[in-house]
Design a protein around this motif. Sequence first.
Motif, PDB file in Angstrom:
ATOM      1  N   ILE A  21      14.538  -0.248  11.769  1.00  0.00           N
ATOM      2  CA  ILE A  21      14.016  -1.082  10.676  1.00  0.00           C
ATOM      3  C   ILE A  21      12.928  -0.277   9.972  1.00  0.00           C
ATOM      4  O   ILE A  21      11.952   0.139  10.611  1.00  0.00           O
ATOM      5  N   GLY A  22      13.103  -0.053   8.665  1.00  0.00           N
ATOM      6  CA  GLY A  22      12.132   0.720   7.883  1.00  0.00           C
ATOM      7  C   GLY A  22      12.589   2.164   7.726  1.00  0.00           C
ATOM      8  O   GLY A  22      11.995   3.087   8.288  1.00  0.00           O
ATOM      9  N   GLY A  35      13.875   8.410   5.704  1.00  0.00           N
ATOM     10  CA  GLY A  35      15.113   8.753   6.421  1.00  0.00           C
ATOM     11  C   GLY A  35      14.887   9.747   7.561  1.00  0.00           C
ATOM     12  O   GLY A  35      15.807  10.054   8.315  1.00  0.00           O
ATOM     13  N   TYR A  36      13.653  10.236   7.696  1.00  0.00           N
ATOM     14  CA  TYR A  36      13.390  11.282   8.708  1.00  0.00           C
ATOM     15  C   TYR A  36      13.580  10.776  10.141  1.00  0.00           C
ATOM     16  O   TYR A  36      14.253  11.417  10.949  1.00  0.00           O
ATOM     17  N   ILE A  66      17.705   0.000   8.035  1.00  0.00           N
ATOM     18  CA  ILE A  66      17.501  -0.968   6.940  1.00  0.00           C
ATOM     19  C   ILE A  66      16.162  -0.705   6.258  1.00  0.00           C
ATOM     20  O   ILE A  66      15.138  -0.554   6.930  1.00  0.00           O
ATOM     21  N   LEU A  91      13.507   3.536  -2.113  1.00  0.00           N
ATOM     22  CA  LEU A  91      13.385   4.389  -0.911  1.00  0.00           C
ATOM     23  C   LEU A  91      14.714   4.449  -0.154  1.00  0.00           C
ATOM     24  O   LEU A  91      15.144   5.521   0.282  1.00  0.00           O
ATOM     25  N   GLY A 141      17.664  -4.109   2.451  1.00  0.00           N
ATOM     26  CA  GLY A 141      17.500  -5.521   2.789  1.00  0.00           C
ATOM     27  C   GLY A 141      16.279  -5.740   3.658  1.00  0.00           C
ATOM     28  O   GLY A 141      15.507  -4.808   3.910  1.00  0.00           O
ATOM     29  N   GLY A 177      14.830  -6.170   7.060  1.00  0.00           N
ATOM     30  CA  GLY A 177      15.200  -5.837   8.431  1.00  0.00           C
ATOM     31  C   GLY A 177      14.803  -6.885   9.460  1.00  0.00           C
ATOM     32  O   GLY A 177      15.234  -6.809  10.604  1.00  0.00           O
ATOM     33  N   TYR A 178      13.988  -7.874   9.041  1.00  0.00           N
ATOM     34  CA  TYR A 178      13.596  -8.936   9.969  1.00  0.00           C
ATOM     35  C   TYR A 178      14.833  -9.586  10.588  1.00  0.00           C
ATOM     36  O   TYR A 178      14.833  -9.952  11.758  1.00  0.00           O
ATOM     37  N   THR A 224       9.850   0.595  12.474  1.00  0.00           N
ATOM     38  CA  THR A 224       8.812   1.527  12.004  1.00  0.00           C
ATOM     39  C   THR A 224       7.894   0.887  10.964  1.00  0.00           C
ATOM     40  O   THR A 224       7.283   1.575  10.157  1.00  0.00           O
ATOM     41  N   ALA A 225       7.818  -0.452  10.976  1.00  0.00           N
ATOM     42  CA  ALA A 225       6.830  -1.195  10.191  1.00  0.00           C
ATOM     43  C   ALA A 225       6.369  -2.313  11.112  1.00  0.00           C
ATOM     44  O   ALA A 225       7.135  -2.765  11.959  1.00  0.00           O
ATOM     45  N   LEU A 257       5.381  -4.909   8.210  1.00  0.00           N
ATOM     46  CA  LEU A 257       6.750  -5.353   7.968  1.00  0.00           C
ATOM     47  C   LEU A 257       6.655  -6.463   6.931  1.00  0.00           C
ATOM     48  O   LEU A 257       6.080  -7.518   7.203  1.00  0.00           O
ATOM     49  N   THR A 258       7.158  -6.195   5.734  1.00  0.00           N
ATOM     50  CA  THR A 258       7.085  -7.202   4.673  1.00  0.00           C
ATOM     51  C   THR A 258       8.341  -8.069   4.746  1.00  0.00           C
ATOM     52  O   THR A 258       9.324  -7.683   5.371  1.00  0.00           O
TER      53      THR A 258
END
Length: 227
Positions: A99-100, A104-105, A120, A126, A147, A149-150, A165-166, A222-223
């Motif tokens: 998630i996040g 892309g790394y 996602i 991004l 989208g 990711g929640y 990653t958020a 995480l928004t």
Amino acid sequence: MTSACGQDNYEVQRKALVDELRRDSLVAVEYGAPPLSEAVLDSIGNVPRHEFVPSTHRIYAYENHPLPIGGGQTISQPYIVALMTELADVSADETVLEIGTGSGYQAAVLAGFAKHVYTIEIVEMLGLRAAQDLERLGYDNVTVRIGDGYAGWPEEAPFDAIVVTAAPDEVPQPLIDQLKVGGHMVIPVGPVDEVQVLKLLSKDADGDLAEKNVIPVRFVPLTRDPN
Ligand code: SAH
């Protein structure tokens, strides 16, 4: 830079970064983090981080820092990418949800260990850019979705590992539901703009979660998609 000379230079810098992470790992172990394996260090030595950062910041690509990637977001610090990959503990026949996507790394690093990485990103610009970069660099076992990711990715669930990653305030229930028995979730949890805790959650045969606090971290929040 795409000249042979430029590429060689990136390789030298990447090798120095790996040496730095190997040393940092020794210190982090004292604070309770697992040691970084040579396999994870190798993956940091193989993935061209400079290809995932804006050209304006490429000279800093192999410093152990987060960097801006546009849209107010950042590519995570290499040590944290390595640590999350270590904790996710993925093997070649397994699927991972990230998630996040950001740059892309992290997805590219995970792709070296997994059968497939589903990732996602909520910021369309991004996500589209990361998808393009991953394709251009030949990471054909990564799929990017735009989208929130929640909600996870129910169509491809369950996952052997989930890497978030958020930072949410609490672990999203849909992600818990989409984690396989025996699977691991690596997730920073805590309030916005404060230090969060990187947690490792493992699901046992009864579907219960064992929870371990790994280290304090600082991630973007995480928004949530208002729709
Ligand atoms: N893993 C990334 C760094 C992530 S920064 C990398 O390797 O570069 C965190 C990313 O999470 C940001 O790009 C942010 O837009 C995204 N994000 C925040 N909330 C999200 C959500 N609800 N769903 C999906 N992505 C989200």
